[in-house]
Design a protein around this motif. Structure first.
Motif, PDB file in Angstrom:
ATOM      1  N   VAL A 235      11.757 -13.039   7.630  1.00  0.00           N
ATOM      2  CA  VAL A 235      11.826 -14.276   6.853  1.00  0.00           C
ATOM      3  C   VAL A 235      11.921 -15.444   7.832  1.00  0.00           C
ATOM      4  O   VAL A 235      12.802 -15.471   8.694  1.00  0.00           O
ATOM      5  CB  VAL A 235      13.043 -14.274   5.913  1.00  0.00           C
ATOM      6  CG1 VAL A 235      13.153 -15.602   5.167  1.00  0.00           C
ATOM      7  CG2 VAL A 235      12.945 -13.113   4.926  1.00  0.00           C
ATOM      8  N   PHE A 236      11.007 -16.401   7.701  1.00  0.00           N
ATOM      9  CA  PHE A 236      10.954 -17.555   8.605  1.00  0.00           C
ATOM     10  C   PHE A 236      11.399 -18.803   7.864  1.00  0.00           C
ATOM     11  O   PHE A 236      10.825 -19.149   6.819  1.00  0.00           O
ATOM     12  CB  PHE A 236       9.536 -17.735   9.144  1.00  0.00           C
ATOM     13  CG  PHE A 236       9.019 -16.547   9.915  1.00  0.00           C
ATOM     14  CD1 PHE A 236       9.356 -16.367  11.241  1.00  0.00           C
ATOM     15  CD2 PHE A 236       8.212 -15.601   9.300  1.00  0.00           C
ATOM     16  CE1 PHE A 236       8.898 -15.279  11.951  1.00  0.00           C
ATOM     17  CE2 PHE A 236       7.748 -14.498   9.999  1.00  0.00           C
ATOM     18  CZ  PHE A 236       8.086 -14.333  11.328  1.00  0.00           C
ATOM     19  N   PRO A 237      12.405 -19.510   8.376  1.00  0.00           N
ATOM     20  CA  PRO A 237      12.933 -20.691   7.675  1.00  0.00           C
ATOM     21  C   PRO A 237      11.900 -21.770   7.397  1.00  0.00           C
ATOM     22  O   PRO A 237      12.027 -22.514   6.430  1.00  0.00           O
ATOM     23  CB  PRO A 237      14.013 -21.202   8.634  1.00  0.00           C
ATOM     24  CG  PRO A 237      14.429 -20.003   9.406  1.00  0.00           C
ATOM     25  CD  PRO A 237      13.194 -19.184   9.577  1.00  0.00           C
ATOM     26  N   ASP A 238      10.859 -21.879   8.248  1.00  0.00           N
ATOM     27  CA  ASP A 238       9.856 -22.930   8.034  1.00  0.00           C
ATOM     28  C   ASP A 238       8.749 -22.486   7.078  1.00  0.00           C
ATOM     29  O   ASP A 238       7.800 -23.213   6.848  1.00  0.00           O
ATOM     30  CB  ASP A 238       9.246 -23.372   9.366  1.00  0.00           C
ATOM     31  CG  ASP A 238       8.531 -22.227  10.083  1.00  0.00           C
ATOM     32  OD1 ASP A 238       8.706 -21.061   9.659  1.00  0.00           O
ATOM     33  OD2 ASP A 238       7.804 -22.499  11.051  1.00  0.00           O
ATOM     34  N   ASN A 239       8.895 -21.292   6.514  1.00  0.00           N
ATOM     35  CA  ASN A 239       7.904 -20.786   5.560  1.00  0.00           C
ATOM     36  C   ASN A 239       8.629 -20.325   4.301  1.00  0.00           C
ATOM     37  O   ASN A 239       9.060 -19.176   4.197  1.00  0.00           O
ATOM     38  CB  ASN A 239       7.126 -19.617   6.184  1.00  0.00           C
ATOM     39  CG  ASN A 239       6.092 -19.034   5.224  1.00  0.00           C
ATOM     40  OD1 ASN A 239       5.875 -19.554   4.129  1.00  0.00           O
ATOM     41  ND2 ASN A 239       5.468 -17.939   5.616  1.00  0.00           N
ATOM     42  N   SER A 242       8.110 -16.929   2.613  1.00  0.00           N
ATOM     43  CA  SER A 242       8.447 -15.682   3.291  1.00  0.00           C
ATOM     44  C   SER A 242       9.727 -15.059   2.757  1.00  0.00           C
ATOM     45  O   SER A 242      10.070 -13.933   3.121  1.00  0.00           O
ATOM     46  CB  SER A 242       8.560 -15.902   4.809  1.00  0.00           C
ATOM     47  OG  SER A 242       9.699 -16.666   5.145  1.00  0.00           O
ATOM     48  N   VAL A 243      10.434 -15.767   1.875  1.00  0.00           N
ATOM     49  CA  VAL A 243      11.627 -15.196   1.259  1.00  0.00           C
ATOM     50  C   VAL A 243      11.262 -13.991   0.389  1.00  0.00           C
ATOM     51  O   VAL A 243      12.116 -13.173   0.053  1.00  0.00           O
ATOM     52  CB  VAL A 243      12.380 -16.253   0.428  1.00  0.00           C
ATOM     53  CG1 VAL A 243      11.662 -16.554  -0.876  1.00  0.00           C
ATOM     54  CG2 VAL A 243      13.820 -15.813   0.174  1.00  0.00           C
ATOM     55  N   GLN A 244       9.984 -13.844   0.035  1.00  0.00           N
ATOM     56  CA  GLN A 244       9.579 -12.646  -0.707  1.00  0.00           C
ATOM     57  C   GLN A 244       9.428 -11.452   0.227  1.00  0.00           C
ATOM     58  O   GLN A 244       9.120 -10.360  -0.196  1.00  0.00           O
ATOM     59  CB  GLN A 244       8.287 -12.888  -1.482  1.00  0.00           C
ATOM     60  CG  GLN A 244       7.076 -13.243  -0.631  1.00  0.00           C
ATOM     61  CD  GLN A 244       5.878 -13.651  -1.478  1.00  0.00           C
ATOM     62  OE1 GLN A 244       5.233 -12.819  -2.085  1.00  0.00           O
ATOM     63  NE2 GLN A 244       5.608 -14.939  -1.531  1.00  0.00           N
ATOM     64  N   ASP A 245       9.628 -11.633   1.502  1.00  0.00           N
ATOM     65  CA  ASP A 245       9.787 -10.675   2.598  1.00  0.00           C
ATOM     66  C   ASP A 245       8.567  -9.828   2.918  1.00  0.00           C
ATOM     67  O   ASP A 245       8.664  -8.811   3.596  1.00  0.00           O
ATOM     68  CB  ASP A 245      11.046  -9.813   2.413  1.00  0.00           C
ATOM     69  CG  ASP A 245      10.922  -8.648   1.452  1.00  0.00           C
ATOM     70  OD1 ASP A 245      11.268  -7.538   1.871  1.00  0.00           O
ATOM     71  OD2 ASP A 245      10.527  -8.853   0.302  1.00  0.00           O
ATOM     72  N   ILE A 316      15.152  -9.653   4.273  1.00  0.00           N
ATOM     73  CA  ILE A 316      15.771  -9.451   2.973  1.00  0.00           C
ATOM     74  C   ILE A 316      16.428  -8.079   2.953  1.00  0.00           C
ATOM     75  O   ILE A 316      15.876  -7.099   3.445  1.00  0.00           O
ATOM     76  CB  ILE A 316      14.716  -9.546   1.849  1.00  0.00           C
ATOM     77  CG1 ILE A 316      14.096 -10.943   1.819  1.00  0.00           C
ATOM     78  CG2 ILE A 316      15.325  -9.197   0.500  1.00  0.00           C
ATOM     79  CD1 ILE A 316      15.067 -12.055   1.506  1.00  0.00           C
ATOM     80  N   LEU A 317      17.635  -8.003   2.404  1.00  0.00           N
ATOM     81  CA  LEU A 317      18.311  -6.724   2.220  1.00  0.00           C
ATOM     82  C   LEU A 317      18.501  -6.463   0.737  1.00  0.00           C
ATOM     83  O   LEU A 317      18.837  -7.366  -0.021  1.00  0.00           O
ATOM     84  CB  LEU A 317      19.672  -6.733   2.918  1.00  0.00           C
ATOM     85  CG  LEU A 317      19.677  -6.796   4.444  1.00  0.00           C
ATOM     86  CD1 LEU A 317      21.115  -6.821   4.946  1.00  0.00           C
ATOM     87  CD2 LEU A 317      18.928  -5.630   5.033  1.00  0.00           C
ATOM     88  N   ARG A 318      18.275  -5.215   0.335  1.00  0.00           N
ATOM     89  CA  ARG A 318      18.466  -4.831  -1.061  1.00  0.00           C
ATOM     90  C   ARG A 318      19.469  -3.687  -1.141  1.00  0.00           C
ATOM     91  O   ARG A 318      19.580  -2.885  -0.216  1.00  0.00           O
ATOM     92  CB  ARG A 318      17.135  -4.406  -1.676  1.00  0.00           C
ATOM     93  CG  ARG A 318      16.105  -5.525  -1.722  1.00  0.00           C
ATOM     94  CD  ARG A 318      14.839  -5.070  -2.453  1.00  0.00           C
ATOM     95  NE  ARG A 318      13.932  -6.183  -2.637  1.00  0.00           N
ATOM     96  CZ  ARG A 318      12.964  -6.522  -1.786  1.00  0.00           C
ATOM     97  NH1 ARG A 318      12.780  -5.803  -0.697  1.00  0.00           N
ATOM     98  NH2 ARG A 318      12.186  -7.552  -2.016  1.00  0.00           N
TER      99      ARG A 318
END
Length: 336
Positions: A235-239, A242-245, A316-318
């Motif tokens: 996950v890249f903070p500037d994208n 990318s939170v969808q991993d 991301i962790l699940r």
């Protein structure tokens, strides 16, 4: 902290791939035609393995004459070949070549010859879990362990971690998912030992083995073809997307890596072989704003090393029910 990039619940964020797959299948039922097996991939394997063996053996005199040039050849050509071979092994693991399971496993053993390592059988076992339980710690061995996360912090140590990535990839499953070897893994060792002996017989020396070993070290570490290990699921903070991993990359290095950059497409449709992923992209993803895209392999690798806001925790962790854990989300947003 800033507002989270996407206003989605953890349950919604957990299931990007399945809803998108269902939507695309409904809109483009012709995609099923791309599921066909691709036996031509065995020719790609033969080309890469043959080139690796030929170069490794032929370059032996260069080691004595010009060690730096020999090492440069191992980095530039050998590392690129290893990057491709790892992805061809990935295709064998997904059974993209043949209808026969045995034939796909044998193709994986053939690809192992290019690395002189028993990769294919173990990779297939653990990679299946990566797809079915992605980002669940204790099951998905693609996630760095807490020990790795606690040690490899900062630019220098992250560079060391990346340079030694092949070690973590090899030993992490033994820590996270220990268990006795399967018959297929034992056969992989038999095939690899036989390959090591065969190269010794053909070459008459061990210098070819050294070239392959150095190529593996380069090609799975600080090398552009190894950037996919970072690009795919960090996950890249500037994208914000990318939170969808899962991220995709559509640039030059796909030529060497058999379209591995089309990674969102791959996770949505793991049945589609590598040489059909671009066609899948043209049909359904070219104008899809929901896809997280990383524009540059090299830049992503450089940013991972130098940007303090991107760490080994930037995934991301699940939990085992598939829900994104709040602790993982808190760590990510705190880092911003």
């Amino acid at each position: 902290p800033p507002t989270p990039p996407l206003t989605l619940t953890p349950a919604a964020a957990m299931s990007y791939h399945i809803p998108r797959r269902n939507r695309i299948m409904k809109e483009h039922p012709e995609i099923r035609e791309l599921f066909a097996k691709q036996p031509v991939i065995i020719l790609y394997i033969a080309g890469y393995v043959g080139t690796m063996w030929g170069t490794a053996i032929a370059a032996a005199p260069l080691l004595k004459e010009n060690p730096l040039l020999w090492a440069a050849l191992a980095y530039c050509l050998g590392g690129s070949l290893i990057g491709g071979i790892t992805l061809l092994n990935h295709e064998c693991g997904h059974r993209h070549l043949f209808e026969s399971d045995l034939a796909n496993r044998c193709a994986g053993y053939f690809a192992d010859m290019g690395m002189l390592l028993p990769v294919s059988a173990s990779f297939r076992k653990y990679h299946k879990l990566h797809h079915t339980t992605m980002s669940v710690y204790g099951i998905d061995t693609d996630l760095p362990t807490p020990v790795e996360q606690s040690i490899f912090k900062g630019t220098i140590l992250k560079a060391v971690w990346l340079a030694l990535h092949s070690l973590w990839y090899a030993f992490r499953p033994m820590i996270v998912r220990p268990g006795p070897p399967q018959v297929w893994e034992i056969l992989a060792w038999v095939c690899t030992i036989s390959s090591i002996a065969l190269m010794r017989v053909i070459a008459g020396h061990w210098l070819g083995h050294a070239f392959v070993a150095l190529s593996v070290f380069f090609g799975t570490g600080l090398h552009p073809t190894a950037a996919h290990f970072i690009v795919e699921h960090f996950v890249f903070p500037d994208n914000p997307l990318s939170v969808q991993d899962t991220n995709s990359y559509y640039g030059f290095w796909n030529l060497f890596l058999f379209n591995s950059g089309y990674h969102t497409e791959h996770h949505d449709f793991p049945e589609v072989p590598c040489n059909k992923l671009h066609e899948l992209y043209e049909i359904a993803y070219k104008n899809d704003p929901s896809v997280s895209v990383v524009p540059s392999f090299v830049e992503a690798q450089f940013n991972f090393i130098t940007d303090d806001s991107v760490t080994l925790k930037s995934k991301i962790l699940r939990d085992r029910k598939g829900n994104i854990t709040q602790a993982a989300r808190d760590d990510f947003y705190k880092a911003q």
